[in-house]
Every structure is written in C-alpha cells, then in structure tokens.
Enzyme design. Sequence first.
Site, short mmCIF file in Angstrom:
data_model
loop_
_atom_site.label_atom_id
_atom_site.label_comp_id
_atom_site.label_asym_id
_atom_site.label_seq_id
_atom_site.Cartn_x
_atom_site.Cartn_y
_atom_site.Cartn_z
N GLY A 1 47.15 36.26 33.11
CA GLY A 1 47.44 34.87 32.77
C GLY A 1 47.58 34.01 34.00
N SER A 2 48.42 32.99 33.89
CA SER A 2 48.55 32.01 34.96
C SER A 2 49.44 32.50 36.09
CB SER A 2 49.13 30.71 34.40
OG SER A 2 50.49 30.90 34.04
N GLU B 1 47.13 40.15 36.87
CA GLU B 1 45.79 39.59 37.04
C GLU B 1 45.91 38.11 36.70
OE1 GLU B 1 42.68 37.76 36.12
OE2 GLU B 1 42.33 39.19 34.49
N LEU B 2 45.88 37.26 37.71
CA LEU B 2 46.21 35.85 37.53
C LEU B 2 44.99 34.96 37.76
CD1 LEU B 2 49.66 36.08 39.37
CD2 LEU B 2 49.14 36.52 36.96
N CYS C 1 38.14 34.09 33.98
CA CYS C 1 38.88 34.23 35.24
C CYS C 1 37.96 34.51 36.42
CB CYS C 1 39.95 35.31 35.11
SG CYS C 1 39.32 36.92 34.61
N GLU D 1 42.08 25.97 40.69
CA GLU D 1 41.11 26.60 39.80
C GLU D 1 40.76 25.61 38.70
OE1 GLU D 1 40.73 30.56 36.94
OE2 GLU D 1 42.71 29.80 37.45
#
Length: 268
Positions: free
Chosen positions: A14-15, A36-37, A70, A167
């Site tokens: 996520g964020s 995992e951002l 992502c 991003e």
Amino acid sequence: MIAHQYVRGITFTGSERAGSEIASNAGKALKKTVLELGGSDPFIILDDADMEEAVEMVVEERLSNAGQVCTSPKRIIIMEKVAEEFIRKVKEKVENIKVGDPQDEQTELGPLVSTDAMKKVLKQVSDSVEKGAKLVYGGKQLDRPGAFMEPTILTNITPETVAYKEEIFGPVICIYPVKDEQAAIDLANDSIYGLGGSILTKDEERGIRVARQIETGMVYINHVTATAPELPFGGVKNSGYGRELSKEGMKEFVNKKLIRVTSTDAPY
C-alpha cells in the site's frame, strides 16, 4: 491485530503513510514486517533501442489499469537525440487510445478507481504544468460518467515539479530526455522510491551494466517490471523492504533455528 499474541509477522502492500504506521506498530510489538509501498519506476530507453518497440511498450504498459500499477513505468528516460521522434510517436498513439468500459475487450483505457483518485492525479498534472512542465497531450477529465481522465503526456519536468517528486498513480506518461547513459542513471536514482525499473537496449551486456547501477529492488532488461512465482519481488528506499514470492519470499516468514549436537569428547 498487529498486537495480537498469535500474529508473529506482518506483510503489507500500500501507501508509504500506511506502511510507516504499520511498521511503527509492528516495531513496538517486536514483530517482523515486509512492506511493498509506492514506486516511481524508471524506464530507460538507451540509444540503441528499437523505437517502435519502445513506443508500443511505454504506451501499453503505462496506461495498463489506467496507470494504477505499483511497478508501472512512471518515468520514461530517453536519449535527447531521439526524444523528439519518440514524443511525437507516443502522442500519435495516445491520441487514438480507445477509452471506455474496462469490461469491453476493445477498451484500452478505463476509469481510475475513484473520483478522488482522479482528482488527485489531475491536480498533480496541473501543479506540474504551473511549475513549468509541458503538457504535450491530455491533462483533463473526460466529459462522461465515471472517474475517466484523458491519457496524458508531460515533458520538461524539473525537480521543482510535483511530477518529478511524487508517484503519479494514473494514466500520465512522464518523459525525461537526457544527454547520455550516465545522465539516465543519475536521473533514475534521483528518487525517494526504489521498487522496479526497466532498461530497453539491443546490447544485453550494456543493459546489465546499467542495471547494476540502478537503485531499485528489481530491474528488467527489455521487459517491464513484472511478477512471477519464482522471482523475488520487492523494493528499497521508500518503496519498502523485504521480498515477496520465490524462496526469498518464503524465507521472510520462516524462523531460522540452529540445533547443534556436540560429542562429549569434542574440543568445542
């Protein structure tokens, strides 16, 4: 849930903000995390790459899932001497993208996940243009029901712009012309993120040499960053830590335990 005695490890996708909060709580409870951002993956097109292949790959992959991936190629880095031709060809292709219902097999670009998500991307684009970025195409909401926005192309992106720093989780193709290979590497690494990256080249050894200098958890040569059960997936810097998938992913949540038997007459 993190604090519960039967939870011994946490993995999260996520964020940055949510990941930081989860890692903080897990740290207080002395529990392992894998995060995992966000990502702002560089897609480096070296001067020996096939132009048509590069255009096709960039447009298709950047607009996939309306840019909400992502590991989407969010920063297109290309040599100056072919940049003008590349931008023109990308614009020609984007102008003919079919926008519509994602359940229609002919659709090439669907809506964003929500109106709020679309508004955020539109604001990132407008803020970047206000700071000097050039809007080559798009940049507006489409006049139709749903969270649809035009596929968008930005160039002349400087470190002062939102597009350079953040991003952009939407259908925005950010193109960065650079003078040479070293400038491409430097630009690729000038980011708080380090999830994936791609290099397009006809010279495999050159591609590997460049890939070794890119500060990301993954680099794909002649392919966009992808996933497969046998390949480790994960990033560095603000993109998180740890790995998912493959044996490396399995090891993240396996406790390593030593049992050693020593005979009574052993010196140690």
